[in-house]
Design a protein around this motif. Structure first.
Motif, PDB file in Angstrom:
ATOM      1  N   ALA A 273       0.861  -1.182   0.000  1.00  0.00           N
ATOM      2  CA  ALA A 273       0.000   0.000   0.000  1.00  0.00           C
ATOM      3  C   ALA A 273       0.891   1.225   0.000  1.00  0.00           C
ATOM      4  O   ALA A 273       1.796   1.338   0.836  1.00  0.00           O
ATOM      5  CB  ALA A 273      -0.918   0.009   1.220  1.00  0.00           C
ATOM      6  N   HIS A 274       0.668   2.124  -0.966  1.00  0.00           N
ATOM      7  CA  HIS A 274       1.490   3.336  -1.101  1.00  0.00           C
ATOM      8  C   HIS A 274       2.979   2.991  -1.195  1.00  0.00           C
ATOM      9  O   HIS A 274       3.843   3.691  -0.662  1.00  0.00           O
ATOM     10  CB  HIS A 274       1.260   4.276   0.084  1.00  0.00           C
ATOM     11  N   GLY A 275       3.264   1.857  -1.863  1.00  0.00           N
ATOM     12  CA  GLY A 275       4.651   1.446  -2.043  1.00  0.00           C
ATOM     13  C   GLY A 275       5.282   0.794  -0.833  1.00  0.00           C
ATOM     14  O   GLY A 275       6.463   0.427  -0.867  1.00  0.00           O
ATOM     15  N   ARG A 276       4.526   0.616   0.247  1.00  0.00           N
ATOM     16  CA  ARG A 276       5.059  -0.001   1.458  1.00  0.00           C
ATOM     17  C   ARG A 276       4.527  -1.421   1.584  1.00  0.00           C
ATOM     18  O   ARG A 276       3.324  -1.658   1.417  1.00  0.00           O
ATOM     19  CB  ARG A 276       4.651   0.807   2.691  1.00  0.00           C
TER      20      ARG A 276
ATOM     21  N   GLU B 273      -8.545  -1.892  -3.003  1.00  0.00           N
ATOM     22  CA  GLU B 273      -7.704  -1.578  -4.166  1.00  0.00           C
ATOM     23  C   GLU B 273      -8.267  -0.361  -4.910  1.00  0.00           C
ATOM     24  O   GLU B 273      -9.347  -0.463  -5.484  1.00  0.00           O
ATOM     25  CB  GLU B 273      -7.656  -2.776  -5.118  1.00  0.00           C
ATOM     26  N   PRO B 274      -7.535   0.765  -5.033  1.00  0.00           N
ATOM     27  CA  PRO B 274      -6.371   1.137  -4.215  1.00  0.00           C
ATOM     28  C   PRO B 274      -6.822   1.567  -2.815  1.00  0.00           C
ATOM     29  O   PRO B 274      -8.018   1.662  -2.588  1.00  0.00           O
ATOM     30  CB  PRO B 274      -5.793   2.306  -5.013  1.00  0.00           C
ATOM     31  N   PRO B 275      -5.903   1.817  -1.857  1.00  0.00           N
ATOM     32  CA  PRO B 275      -4.461   1.942  -2.023  1.00  0.00           C
ATOM     33  C   PRO B 275      -3.701   0.618  -2.022  1.00  0.00           C
ATOM     34  O   PRO B 275      -2.573   0.569  -2.452  1.00  0.00           O
ATOM     35  CB  PRO B 275      -4.055   2.789  -0.817  1.00  0.00           C
ATOM     36  N   MET B 276      -4.337  -0.449  -1.506  1.00  0.00           N
ATOM     37  CA  MET B 276      -3.620  -1.718  -1.485  1.00  0.00           C
ATOM     38  C   MET B 276      -3.650  -2.375  -2.843  1.00  0.00           C
ATOM     39  O   MET B 276      -4.587  -2.190  -3.628  1.00  0.00           O
ATOM     40  CB  MET B 276      -4.248  -2.667  -0.453  1.00  0.00           C
ATOM     41  N   ARG B 277      -2.622  -3.177  -3.111  1.00  0.00           N
ATOM     42  CA  ARG B 277      -2.637  -4.002  -4.311  1.00  0.00           C
ATOM     43  C   ARG B 277      -1.772  -5.226  -4.099  1.00  0.00           C
ATOM     44  O   ARG B 277      -0.777  -5.187  -3.351  1.00  0.00           O
ATOM     45  CB  ARG B 277      -2.171  -3.227  -5.548  1.00  0.00           C
TER      46      ARG B 277
ATOM     47  N   GLY C 123       6.668   0.041   6.137  1.00  0.00           N
ATOM     48  CA  GLY C 123       7.586   1.110   5.758  1.00  0.00           C
ATOM     49  C   GLY C 123       8.620   1.417   6.824  1.00  0.00           C
ATOM     50  O   GLY C 123       9.599   2.104   6.561  1.00  0.00           O
TER      51      GLY C 123
END
Length: 326
Positions: free
Chosen positions: A20-23, A62-66, A282
């Motif tokens: 999520a959000h790259g984390r 989805e989003p933010p999770m993927r 993160g």
């Protein structure tokens, strides 16, 4: 690879990665559940248990999770490859879920009878009358008094415990092959909790229903689960048959969790707490995620992530407790 099970294979999660959000939220999660098996998934809040459960139903936000990697297979179905029509056919029929918060899962403008009956009619070719009869039967089995009269009530007319029982009835409506139960008895008093757990256990024995039980109550896990997976920081850190895990925990985190069980401590003494908190996505440390809170840390723990190793009893730890003899 997931741990072998003596039960016929039903669900297999392999290398599941969710961000999520790259984390990273989940990192390389492997888990299997066999037909008729009850698997407990335990760990502190924030470890990734509910996200794992929601991913099985493809219900993560989805989003933010993927989902960024891995696979989830249910019998011959690739869940991650199903379209929306395939998912609708699966959810509530072959796989059902009991959610943590029933008030946000029930529709406030429809009676509970209509909501359970809708689940039945979505997956079974029955009349509305027959679906309502099935709803009343289920409400009686989960301990709702005067179940036929209760069909006409709305969610706001029920207590929190009654709403939770309605959610359990709805999840069991179509005799699912897999029940994902996320803290199913949190809002219930002790007597009703025991009744619901016995009902779930009876159904899985009668019908071969598999259960993934997410709970903070380790006493419940020891009483009902065949196998236990312990999560920490988005990873499985230990997995073993329940009896073996409670008798011989190997990961230091599992040891610490078991020490917090009231029955494990002398009467009148303060329950021990695990110092520190679960690191958020993160901000997970390098090496073993648990090492900042571990009393048995050695040099390698802070530098390199251990693999999940073992056969029936798997552990992800550089300095585990002594492995029990076969």
């Amino acid at each position: 690879m997931p741990t072998p099970s003596s039960f016929p294979p039903l669900l297999a999660i392999e290398g599941l990665e969710i961000a999520a959000h790259g984390r990273p939220i989940l990192e390389g999660v492997n888990l299997t559940i066999g037909a008729g098996e009850m698997v407990g998934l335990v760990g502190e809040s924030g470890c990734g248990k509910s996200v794992t459960a929601l991913s099985i139903m493809r219900l993560i936000a989805e989003p933010p999770m993927r989902i960024t990697g891995g696979s989830i297979r249910f019998k011959d179905k690739d869940i991650l490859g199903l379209d929306e029509k395939g998912l609708e056919a699966l959810r509530g029929d072959e796989i059902a879920m009991i959610f943590q918060e029933p008030m946000t899962s029930l529709n406030p403008v429809f009676s509970i009878g209509d909501q359970i009956a809708e689940t039945v009619r979505l997956h079974r070719p029955v009349s509305r009358r027959d679906a309502l009869d099935r709803a009343a039967e289920l409400l009686g089995r989960v301990g709702i008094p005067s179940p036929k009269a209760a069909l006409e009530r709305f969610p706001h007319q029920l207590s929190g415990g009654q709403r939770q029982r309605v959610m359990i009835a709805m999840a069991l409506a179509c005799d699912p092959e897999l029940l994902v139960a996320d803290e199913p008895t949190t809002a219930l008093d002790v007597t009703v909790q025991a009744q619901i757990l016995e009902l779930i256990d009876d159904l899985r024995r009668e019908k071969g229903m598999a259960v993934l039980l997410i709970t903070h109550d380790l006493g419940v896990v020891s009483s009902y689960c065949d196998r236990v997976a312990v999560m920490y920081g988005g990873r499985i850190v230990e997995e073993a048959p329940a009896e073996q895990l409670f008798a011989h925990p190997m990961h230091r985190y599992t040891e610490a969790l078991l020490r917090t069980i009231p029955a494990s401590n002398p009467p009148g003494t303060a329950l021990p707490a695990i110092p520190g908190t679960v690191p958020p996505p993160g901000k997970r440390p390098k090496g073993c995620t648990y090492h900042p809170r571990c009393h048995a840390m050695i040099g390698v723990c802070a530098e390199t992530l251990p693999e999940l190793e073992g056969e029936a009893h798997k552990v992800r730890c550089w300095n585990p407790a002594e492995r029990p003899a076969p």
